[in-house]
Design a protein around this motif. Sequence first.
Motif, PDB file in Angstrom:
ATOM      1  N   LEU A 208     -73.509  -1.550  86.935  1.00  0.00           N
ATOM      2  CA  LEU A 208     -74.374  -2.531  87.595  1.00  0.00           C
ATOM      3  C   LEU A 208     -73.999  -3.949  87.179  1.00  0.00           C
ATOM      4  N   ASN A 209     -73.745  -4.142  85.896  1.00  0.00           N
ATOM      5  CA  ASN A 209     -73.344  -5.465  85.407  1.00  0.00           C
ATOM      6  C   ASN A 209     -72.057  -5.940  86.074  1.00  0.00           C
TER       7      ASN A 209
ATOM      8  N   LEU B 164     -72.055 -16.044  82.230  1.00  0.00           N
ATOM      9  CA  LEU B 164     -72.329 -14.812  82.971  1.00  0.00           C
ATOM     10  C   LEU B 164     -71.680 -13.610  82.286  1.00  0.00           C
ATOM     11  N   GLN B 165     -70.455 -13.781  81.835  1.00  0.00           N
ATOM     12  CA  GLN B 165     -69.767 -12.682  81.160  1.00  0.00           C
ATOM     13  C   GLN B 165     -70.448 -12.321  79.845  1.00  0.00           C
TER      14      GLN B 165
ATOM     15  N   LEU C  55     -73.827 -10.514  80.816  1.00  0.00           N
ATOM     16  CA  LEU C  55     -73.666  -9.221  81.482  1.00  0.00           C
ATOM     17  C   LEU C  55     -72.680  -8.302  80.766  1.00  0.00           C
ATOM     18  N   ASN C  56     -72.373  -8.614  79.522  1.00  0.00           N
ATOM     19  CA  ASN C  56     -71.522  -7.750  78.724  1.00  0.00           C
ATOM     20  C   ASN C  56     -72.393  -6.714  78.023  1.00  0.00           C
ATOM     21  N   THR C  57     -72.220  -5.462  78.371  1.00  0.00           N
ATOM     22  CA  THR C  57     -73.060  -4.397  77.818  1.00  0.00           C
ATOM     23  C   THR C  57     -72.975  -4.338  76.298  1.00  0.00           C
TER      24      THR C  57
END
Length: 412
Positions: A325-326, A395-396, A399-401
């Motif tokens: 999703l990310n 953003l990275q 949205l980095n798990t």
Amino acid sequence: MADTYKPMFNRTYLKVLLWIVAIAIVFLSASGRDTNRYLNIEKTENKPVYFTEPDDAEILSVQMIFGLGPALSDEHKLLHKLLSRRLQNVLISPSVTRLLSPVQASLQQTLQDDRLTLLFSTRTTDTDQLNQLLPQLLQALNNSDITTATDAEWNRLKAELYLENQTAENRLLSAFTGTLSDTSSVHPLQRFPAWARNIFSNHNLTLVISGPDAAAAARILAEDLPSQELARQTLSTPASFQQRQTLPTIGNEAYALAGLSLPGRQSDTFMAQLIAVKSLQQTLPALQPDVSTRLLWKSLDQQGYFALLLYGQRPPADTSALTQLNRRLLEATDSSVISATRDSIKESFLERMSEQQAQLGLLNTLAFYRLPTDYISEFADRLADTSDEAVLDQLQTMLNTNNQQFFYLPAR
């Protein structure tokens, strides 16, 4: 013989008129929409005192801003609410009323997520009176019975928060924010008296002064305040990082939350955070219909967080599903979305700041976070100076798990 028709404007005149209109449009577009008239905001050198003198102002306002630390965890939220409620009783007490009556002043409080503001308003411009009155108010706060017999009120506030946390969203958010700072082993009520005394000290005070003769009032009131370097609180250290937690089920639908801690409002990355968050809000619908989302973002005093609440038909139940999703969100939030979002933020800000009252409303934020005095007038330029690359970096990170904590609330 019929009269010959003569047009009002000949062809040459119309061509010239069209060229003038076209040039005017190009000029206005190039110069932007920023035709606002901004307040002249100043700051006392090396002191946490900001001031401005709006046109035609009749009332002198002094905002006394006290830092509380960010209210992220439930414990910190309860401490802030308890202080605010106890303070309200002091503000209507005879001792405070006697101080305000001679200058026909009013005093109101506002509680925010990381600060408490006392707004002192008066028509007097006697700086000597103010110089005596404000220290007396601080003394009255410190001498008041604000920290005793708090058990019953604490229990009421705790019960209210417990009811609020019965929703899936609030339960997930409570679990997440509880990991963002260490929880003391000492009961909050035992720490409350010392904490409250430190709040109402000169070392924790920022002043915002607006109205007639604000410069003179700022000069006098700044004398008793410590230098800016001393007026900062130490933050609690983050709690241990927990990659994944499963919470006890409470309903028939599954929910998930993915979040991470971020630097606070004073950070150099704030503008990139702002554009990144607003850009993501545009691309979140890309996950539907399988997953619905809500974005949660706070940027407070030296600390903040970013979180995605995930629900709907198939919310992720593990970090591998979350990673997919990310990745979809990151791909959808490209440079065209970022550019359009930057323009939208600018237009919205300029429109709001066209009113002087809105600029005055931002003074509290500007002073508390120690922002530059030209922050409002230069906001559009700071947006433009924030590159797409800086926003993509944010953003990275968001949205980095590997950076995120993941909380899952299964269905029954």
